[in-house]
Design a protein around this motif. Structure first.
Motif, PDB file in Angstrom:
ATOM      1  N   TYR A 170     -43.861  52.260 -45.282  1.00  0.00           N
ATOM      2  CA  TYR A 170     -44.284  52.597 -43.928  1.00  0.00           C
ATOM      3  C   TYR A 170     -45.158  53.843 -43.942  1.00  0.00           C
ATOM      4  N   ALA A 171     -46.206  53.826 -43.160  1.00  0.00           N
ATOM      5  CA  ALA A 171     -47.104  54.978 -43.066  1.00  0.00           C
ATOM      6  C   ALA A 171     -46.447  56.125 -42.313  1.00  0.00           C
ATOM      7  N   TYR A 172     -45.506  55.816 -41.423  1.00  0.00           N
ATOM      8  CA  TYR A 172     -44.896  56.842 -40.575  1.00  0.00           C
ATOM      9  C   TYR A 172     -43.399  56.935 -40.830  1.00  0.00           C
ATOM     10  N   ASN A 173     -42.988  57.156 -42.067  1.00  0.00           N
ATOM     11  CA  ASN A 173     -41.559  57.254 -42.326  1.00  0.00           C
ATOM     12  C   ASN A 173     -40.975  58.583 -41.865  1.00  0.00           C
ATOM     13  N   ASP A 174     -41.787  59.461 -41.314  1.00  0.00           N
ATOM     14  CA  ASP A 174     -41.266  60.708 -40.765  1.00  0.00           C
ATOM     15  C   ASP A 174     -40.631  60.497 -39.384  1.00  0.00           C
ATOM     16  N   VAL A 175     -40.815  59.331 -38.751  1.00  0.00           N
ATOM     17  CA  VAL A 175     -40.218  59.060 -37.442  1.00  0.00           C
ATOM     18  C   VAL A 175     -38.933  58.241 -37.565  1.00  0.00           C
ATOM     19  N   GLY A 176     -38.374  58.158 -38.754  1.00  0.00           N
ATOM     20  CA  GLY A 176     -37.105  57.476 -38.924  1.00  0.00           C
ATOM     21  C   GLY A 176     -37.189  56.123 -39.601  1.00  0.00           C
TER      22      GLY A 176
END
Length: 196
Positions: A170-176
């Motif tokens: 996922y490109a946005y694994n900082d959002v959970g």
């Protein structure tokens, strides 16, 4: 793009799960005055529409999982529970509907839609819709040699499509959203399950 792909993968899985929760298997429709027998096909042809009674069958063993209070019947989009009586039978449960009880339930000359829905004690929803078409020629064609109404096999007929996407990183694994292992194999397994 990867977030959109993940959304579609979740949507496909949710749609597959929802499709499994609705089942028409336990239901059949009968028009005793026309000697139709129990019909299970989604579309049936009859010789005439001037009938007084219809029966909705909920057959065993699934009828045992359905409570009377959880059964809803509609005739041509009108709630019909108020014109139906409940009866138990060896084969299951029967909702016998008297079309003369209340005005507005007489059948139309060409097409009529009958629907039955019930929530089972197993947490599953059961639903069936029957389109009954008055067409004497087609009604004669659907009869078998012994004079009984032929019931088609239950299930979906037609073309089926599914978009199955497995996203591992996922490109946005900082959002959970954490990365996944074997998402491609999971997608392939889901494809195999849907095709099989």
């Amino acid at each position: 793009m990867k977030t959109i792909s993940a959304f579609f993968a979740i949507l496909i899985i949710a749609l597959a799960a929802a499709a499994q929760e609705t089942d028409r298997t336990p239901f059949a429709l009968e028009i005793p005055e026309l000697s139709t027998g129990r019909m299970t096909a989604p579309r049936v042809f009859v010789t005439r529409s001037d009938v007084n009674f219809v029966k909705f069958w909920i057959v065993n063993p699934l009828a045992e999982r359905i409570e009377w209070a959880k059964i809803k019947v509609r005739i041509n989009n009108n709630s019909a529970n108020r014109v139906c009586s409940q009866a138990s039978a060896a084969a299951g449960k029967v909702m016998k509907c008297d079309l003369n009880t209340i005005a507005g339930f007489k059948l139309a000359a060409r097409e009529n839609r009958f629907e039955i829905e019930a929530d089972g004690t197993d947490g599953k929803r059961y639903f069936a819709s029957f389109l009954v078409v008055t067409d004497p020629k087609q009604a004669a064609a659907q009869r078998t040699n012994d004079g009984q109404t032929q019931s088609s096999k239950l299930g979906f007929s037609g073309r089926r499509f599914a978009v199955i996407i497995g996203v591992s990183k996922y490109a946005y694994n900082d959002v959970g959203l954490g990365n996944l292992n074997y998402a491609d194999k999971d997608a392939a397994a889901l494809r195999d399950w849907l095709v099989g």
